[in-house]
Design an enzyme around this catalytic site. Structure first.
Site, PDB file in Angstrom:
ATOM      1  N   PHE A  95      90.602 -59.440  83.751  1.00  0.00           N
ATOM      2  CA  PHE A  95      90.087 -60.087  84.963  1.00  0.00           C
ATOM      3  C   PHE A  95      88.678 -59.630  85.331  1.00  0.00           C
ATOM      4  O   PHE A  95      88.190 -59.946  86.406  1.00  0.00           O
ATOM      5  CB  PHE A  95      91.036 -59.835  86.143  1.00  0.00           C
ATOM      6  CG  PHE A  95      92.379 -60.494  85.960  1.00  0.00           C
ATOM      7  CD1 PHE A  95      92.524 -61.856  86.131  1.00  0.00           C
ATOM      8  CD2 PHE A  95      93.491 -59.749  85.589  1.00  0.00           C
ATOM      9  CE1 PHE A  95      93.747 -62.474  85.939  1.00  0.00           C
ATOM     10  CE2 PHE A  95      94.725 -60.358  85.400  1.00  0.00           C
ATOM     11  CZ  PHE A  95      94.855 -61.725  85.577  1.00  0.00           C
ATOM     12  N   CYS A 148      84.096 -68.755  80.880  1.00  0.00           N
ATOM     13  CA  CYS A 148      85.522 -68.823  81.216  1.00  0.00           C
ATOM     14  C   CYS A 148      85.945 -69.961  82.130  1.00  0.00           C
ATOM     15  O   CYS A 148      86.925 -70.641  81.840  1.00  0.00           O
ATOM     16  CB  CYS A 148      85.943 -67.498  81.844  1.00  0.00           C
ATOM     17  SG  CYS A 148      85.834 -66.145  80.686  1.00  0.00           S
TER      18      CYS A 148
HETATM   19  N1  NAD Z   1      83.570 -62.983  79.100  1.00  0.00           N
HETATM   20  C1  NAD Z   1      84.343 -62.767  80.148  1.00  0.00           C
HETATM   21  O1  NAD Z   1      83.894 -62.509  81.255  1.00  0.00           O
HETATM   22  C2  NAD Z   1      85.842 -62.832  79.999  1.00  0.00           C
HETATM   23  C3  NAD Z   1      86.640 -62.357  81.053  1.00  0.00           C
HETATM   24  C4  NAD Z   1      88.000 -62.389  80.900  1.00  0.00           C
HETATM   25  C5  NAD Z   1      88.562 -62.890  79.732  1.00  0.00           C
HETATM   26  N2  NAD Z   1      87.777 -63.369  78.736  1.00  0.00           N
HETATM   27  C6  NAD Z   1      88.417 -63.850  77.513  1.00  0.00           C
HETATM   28  O2  NAD Z   1      88.337 -62.826  76.522  1.00  0.00           O
HETATM   29  C7  NAD Z   1      88.195 -63.399  75.228  1.00  0.00           C
HETATM   30  C8  NAD Z   1      86.953 -62.859  74.558  1.00  0.00           C
HETATM   31  O3  NAD Z   1      85.820 -63.243  75.327  1.00  0.00           O
HETATM   32  P1  NAD Z   1      84.388 -62.625  75.069  1.00  0.00           P
HETATM   33  O4  NAD Z   1      83.525 -63.111  76.176  1.00  0.00           O
HETATM   34  O5  NAD Z   1      84.516 -61.164  74.832  1.00  0.00           O
HETATM   35  O6  NAD Z   1      84.003 -63.374  73.689  1.00  0.00           O
HETATM   36  P2  NAD Z   1      82.847 -62.994  72.680  1.00  0.00           P
HETATM   37  O7  NAD Z   1      82.514 -64.255  71.962  1.00  0.00           O
HETATM   38  O8  NAD Z   1      81.770 -62.239  73.391  1.00  0.00           O
HETATM   39  O9  NAD Z   1      83.524 -61.965  71.656  1.00  0.00           O
HETATM   40  C9  NAD Z   1      84.512 -62.315  70.737  1.00  0.00           C
HETATM   41  C10 NAD Z   1      84.267 -61.517  69.444  1.00  0.00           C
HETATM   42  O10 NAD Z   1      85.373 -61.719  68.568  1.00  0.00           O
HETATM   43  C11 NAD Z   1      84.875 -61.669  67.251  1.00  0.00           C
HETATM   44  N3  NAD Z   1      85.826 -62.272  66.306  1.00  0.00           N
HETATM   45  C12 NAD Z   1      86.212 -63.564  66.215  1.00  0.00           C
HETATM   46  N4  NAD Z   1      87.121 -63.699  65.247  1.00  0.00           N
HETATM   47  C13 NAD Z   1      87.338 -62.482  64.710  1.00  0.00           C
HETATM   48  C14 NAD Z   1      88.178 -61.985  63.667  1.00  0.00           C
HETATM   49  N5  NAD Z   1      88.999 -62.805  63.004  1.00  0.00           N
HETATM   50  N6  NAD Z   1      88.136 -60.674  63.384  1.00  0.00           N
HETATM   51  C15 NAD Z   1      87.290 -59.860  64.067  1.00  0.00           C
HETATM   52  N7  NAD Z   1      86.488 -60.248  65.060  1.00  0.00           N
HETATM   53  C16 NAD Z   1      86.506 -61.559  65.386  1.00  0.00           C
HETATM   54  C17 NAD Z   1      83.573 -62.429  67.323  1.00  0.00           C
HETATM   55  O11 NAD Z   1      82.733 -62.113  66.234  1.00  0.00           O
HETATM   56  C18 NAD Z   1      83.015 -61.951  68.674  1.00  0.00           C
HETATM   57  O12 NAD Z   1      82.143 -60.849  68.532  1.00  0.00           O
HETATM   58  C19 NAD Z   1      88.168 -64.913  75.428  1.00  0.00           C
HETATM   59  O13 NAD Z   1      89.465 -65.409  75.258  1.00  0.00           O
HETATM   60  C20 NAD Z   1      87.771 -65.051  76.880  1.00  0.00           C
HETATM   61  O14 NAD Z   1      88.252 -66.235  77.453  1.00  0.00           O
HETATM   62  C21 NAD Z   1      86.421 -63.323  78.846  1.00  0.00           C
END
Ligand code: NAD
Length: 459
Positions: free
Chosen positions: A157, A271
């Site tokens: 969150f 998000c």
């Molecule tokens: N950004 C936010 O504020 C936020 C807040 C809460 C929840 N979320 C959720 O968290 C999740 C991640 O969001 P984020 O913003 O960190 O995304 P992001 O794109 O910044 O990071 C995701 C990472 O996962 C890596 N990845 C993808 N496939 C992979 C694999 N098979 N093996 C290893 N690494 C792999 C990518 O290279 C990337 O670096 C999403 O589902 C998002 O909805 C994000």
């Protein structure tokens, strides 16, 4: 305990850094397939900008916090594996434009099952459609080599821009799991990690489906407040009411509360839109058309608000912006982050490009490469480098501009010397405050014509 997190993004990096800080006895390894990102996490220039994050990472990095591209070794060594990969909106096939693209998540599940040499707790940290754990279970168990995988849902969150504070002092930590002896044991294990610094009454445990759905619902409710006040901002502009006064007065009702009622050019970020569209898709899937339409309208109002902002700029600048220099202040989707995903600035800049404006952009944390990448991706062309200039100083951006438009609420924009800005700009000088952060009275005194969302031009 040994923890691994797959995905070193905006969530994986900061959340694991906080766990490593609070639990020095737990070894935490964050892995990613993106070598550049991992190199950046291991360098002095972290890939994610968040106030306070450098200190948290530096405190534990090399002690019990590690960043690596060696996914398989990290999976093997871990008892608990967080999966924090991206789950963007699908852009192809069934559900395109609405459903979450779960291919990265599924690849992780297959990898975990393939390389694991013992039982694991697999924690969904990514935001996922309700019932995803079901698919995850099937993929893991079908390839399990006799090992047991217990799935938990632990949605994140944190808000970008305040991630460190949110992680340090969360309103709640949510953990969903199966109501079986192994499920309860896994929940207890994860609770014991957070309990090192989060008060017990803030750690909520639920079943898997409630936990998965809660994350989507939380984002939908937050975004809905923004679209609600933004819809009212349009009414204020034509009636002479002032949306900040309306929001302040309405928000004083304890049942309503003051937060998330700031009218603006619209919400962005990776998000809100993605999660609402995901919710809409789920409702459609279950035949709940009215519910789907209700939530979809939150996204529609948000797009409309951005378009209204552009229309106001064009209308005000005598119905043409062709060849006019327009300075966009801010490109990140909010202040204190370098994240530009779904930023309102992308749609605004792109619409002004269509009108052949001469656009110049300044953002304290977003690079020119990122701006061009975002605009080219959003537009599906390669015109940004020609049409848009990205500068590293706000005063350079404002030199000779017909108008300025504030698109991100960075504090630095409040603190500019607006007399100096005015002197540099073409006259009449227009200021469009898309975030309602400037001192409008002062700007008018200097000579600007000021336009604020949710106020008629006369106010
Ligand atoms: N950004 C936010 O504020 C936020 C807040 C809460 C929840 N979320 C959720 O968290 C999740 C991640 O969001 P984020 O913003 O960190 O995304 P992001 O794109 O910044 O990071 C995701 C990472 O996962 C890596 N990845 C993808 N496939 C992979 C694999 N098979 N093996 C290893 N690494 C792999 C990518 O290279 C990337 O670096 C999403 O589902 C998002 O909805 C994000």
């Amino acid at each position: 305990m040994n923890i691994c997190c797959i995905g070193a993004g905006y969530v994986g990096g900061p959340t694991m850094a906080m766990i490593a800080r609070k639990c020095p006895d737990i070894r935490v390894t964050v892995v990613d397939i993106n070598q550049e990102r991992i190199d950046a996490w291991n360098s002095a220039e972290l890939p994610v900008y968040e106030p306070g994050l450098d200190d948290v990472v530096l405190e534990s990095r090399g002690r019990n916090l590690f960043f690596s591209t060696n996914v398989d070794d990290a999976i093997r060594a871990a008892d608990v594996i967080f999966v924090s990969v991206n789950t963007p909106t699908k852009t192809y096939g069934v559900g395109a434009g609405r459903a979450a693209d779960l291919r990265y998540l599924e690849l992780c599940a297959r990898r975990i099952a393939e390389v694991a040499t013992g039982d694991k707790i697999v924690v969904e940290k990514s935001t996922l459609p309700v019932k995803t754990a079901e698919s995850l279970k099937r993929v893991l168990h079908a390839n399990s080599n006799g090992h047991h995988f217990e799935i938990l849902s632990n949605p994140e969150f944190l808000a970008e821009g305040t991630a460190v504070a949110d992680l340090e002092n969360p309103d709640r930590v949510l953990i969903g799991g199966d109501d079986t002896p192994q499920g309860r044991e896994a929940i207890a294990k994860l609770v014991s990690v957070y309990a090192r610094w989060v008060p017990a009454e803030r750690i909520l445990t639920t079943n898997l489906w409630s936990s998965e759905l809660t994350k989507l619902v939380s984002n939908a409710l937050l975004a809905q407040r923004i679209s609600s006040i933004n819809s009212i901002s349009a009414l204020c502009e034509v009636t002479g009411a002032d949306v900040s006064e309306v929001a302040r007065a309405a928000g004083r009702d304890a049942r309503i509360g003051p937060r998330f009622l700031n009218a603006s050019v619209g919400f962005g970020g990776s998000c809100f839109q993605k999660d609402i569209l995901n919710l809409v898709y789920l409702c459609e899937h279950y035949g709940l058309r009215e519910v789907a339409d209700y939530w979809e309208s939150v996204v529609k109002i948000n797009d409309w608000q951005k378009d209204r902002f552009v229309s106001r700029i064009i209308r005000t600048l005598f119905n043409t912006v062709a060849g006019k220099r327009i300075a966009l202040l801010g490109f990140a989707f909010k202040k204190d982050t370098n994240d530009t995903r779904e930023s309102a600035a992308i749609r605004v800049a792109s619409a002004l490009m269509d009108e052949k404006a001469d656009i110049v952009i300044y953002d304290p944390k977003v690079t020119a490469v990122e701006v061009y990448r975002d605009l080219d991706y959003a537009r599906g062309d390669q015109l940004a480098r020609e049409a848009v200039q990205v500068v590293d100083d706000p005063y350079t951006a404002l030199e000779g501009a017909h108008a300025l438009a504030v698109l991100t609420e960075w504090d630095v924009f409040r603190e500019l010397d607006y007399q100096r800005v005015f002197d540099k700009m073409k006259k009449p000088a227009f200021a469009f405050d898309g975030r309602n952060i400037l001192d409008h009275q002062n700007l008018r005194k200097i000579g600007f014509e000021v336009h604020v969302i949710g106020k008629s031009p006369a106010l």
